[in-house]
Design an enzyme around this catalytic site. Structure first.
Site, PDB file in Angstrom:
ATOM      1  N   SER A  40       0.800  -1.222   0.000  1.00 59.98           N
ATOM      2  CA  SER A  40       0.000   0.000   0.000  1.00 59.98           C
ATOM      3  C   SER A  40       0.833   1.271   0.000  1.00 59.98           C
ATOM      4  O   SER A  40       0.369   2.325  -0.452  1.00 59.98           O
ATOM      5  CB  SER A  40      -0.929  -0.003   1.220  1.00 59.98           C
ATOM      6  OG  SER A  40      -0.192  -0.220   2.416  1.00 59.98           O
ATOM      7  N   HIS A 247      -0.920   5.733   6.722  1.00 63.41           N
ATOM      8  CA  HIS A 247      -0.332   5.689   5.383  1.00 63.41           C
ATOM      9  C   HIS A 247      -0.055   7.122   4.926  1.00 63.41           C
ATOM     10  O   HIS A 247      -0.702   8.061   5.380  1.00 63.41           O
ATOM     11  CB  HIS A 247      -1.285   5.021   4.383  1.00 63.41           C
ATOM     12  CG  HIS A 247      -1.360   3.541   4.520  1.00 63.41           C
ATOM     13  ND1 HIS A 247      -2.148   2.913   5.466  1.00 63.41           N
ATOM     14  CD2 HIS A 247      -0.742   2.536   3.840  1.00 63.41           C
ATOM     15  CE1 HIS A 247      -2.013   1.599   5.352  1.00 63.41           C
ATOM     16  NE2 HIS A 247      -1.161   1.350   4.371  1.00 63.41           N
TER      17      HIS A 247
END
Length: 265
Positions: A40, A247
């Site tokens: 990711s 993230h």
């Protein structure tokens, strides 16, 4: 798939400025045949603007591979990085575009193998002792179990793309210890999570060196932009959808990962 969030005019201007600052097209880049692999952190989860074809892999046009492609117009580009990917996923479902004509490969992998998501969940929702235990388990996995898994991935990449220059990127510190957050986890947990990133990055760097690839450390590039670090945080804290938590935002992809990859190229 969740629609991409609207981006303000001011934010767009900042991102365009960062892209212009860090990436300059070159003759060698324009002839590159580039394949972007990984998890990711490479697909761009958390950065918004996901491509319709990528589905749950959440490949973002703000992710560093896509931004590098836009700036350099390589001769060929394939983007197979996927949210949640582990080493086995790279081996089983991402290497298809690689061949002897591939000249450039990028990769982030290992965080999910080491239990990144579960460790963060434990640290956010449970006690300090439970968090420290989870971090210790992740560090032990990274040290003892992950190295041969990384070796398998790197060997497979080299076998399928023997002429490629391979750039492997690490993971940033998530938190500023002693930072300005009023809510959230305390400094003991923050320091432990950052320490786990250090162990993971050190393991990856050593295996990359053994493989003869190029390693790029992103920790210094994210310094000052960690969660609780400043008004210009490049990482999501706890957000919805949950999988985008912890993230890089678009600014982190463009201001942190993109220049690191460019330096490695």
């Amino acid at each position: 798939m969740r629609p991409a969030r609207a981006v303000s005019v001011a934010t767009t201007a900042i991102l365009l400025t960062l892209t212009t600052l860090f990436v300059a097209p070159s003759a060698s880049a324009s002839s590159a045949r580039y394949v972007a692999l990984g998890d990711s952190y490479s697909s761009g989860v958390g950065a918004g603007s996901y491509t319709s074809e990528s589905g749950n892999c959440k490949r973002s046009t703000n992710a560093y591979p896509y931004q590098w492609k836009n700036a350099n117009s390589p001769a060929a580009f394939a983007f197979t990085a996927c949210s949640g990917a582990r080493t086995g996923d790279v081996l089983n479902s991402q290497l298809g575009p690689l061949d002897a004509s591939t000249t450039l490969v990028s990769l982030t992998i290992g965080g999910n193998d080491a239990g990144f998501a579960n460790t963060m969940q434990t640290c956010v929702l449970n006690s300090e002792s439970a968090c420290l235990t989870a971090v210790d388990n992740a560090k032990a996995y990274a040290t003892n179990t992950l190295p041969p898994l990384l070796d398998q991935v790197y060997a497979a990449i080299h076998q399928k793309a023997p002429n490629a220059h391979v750039v492997v990127l690490g993971y940033p510190h998530l938190y500023k210890v002693g930072g300005s957050c009023v809510f959230g986890i305390g400094d003991t947990k923050r320091a432990a999570i950052n320490g786990a990133a250090d162990v993971l990055d050190d393991v990856i760097a050593k295996r990359v060196a053994n493989a003869g690839f190029t390693y790029e450390d992103v920790r210094s590039r994210f310094s000052g932009h960690e969660i609780c670090g400043s008004s210009t945080v490049w990482l999501n804290s706890t957000v919805l959808p949950v999988d985008e938590s912890y993230h890089p935002k678009a600014a982190g992809q463009i201001g942190g990962y993109l220049p690191a990859f460019t330096a490695g190229v």
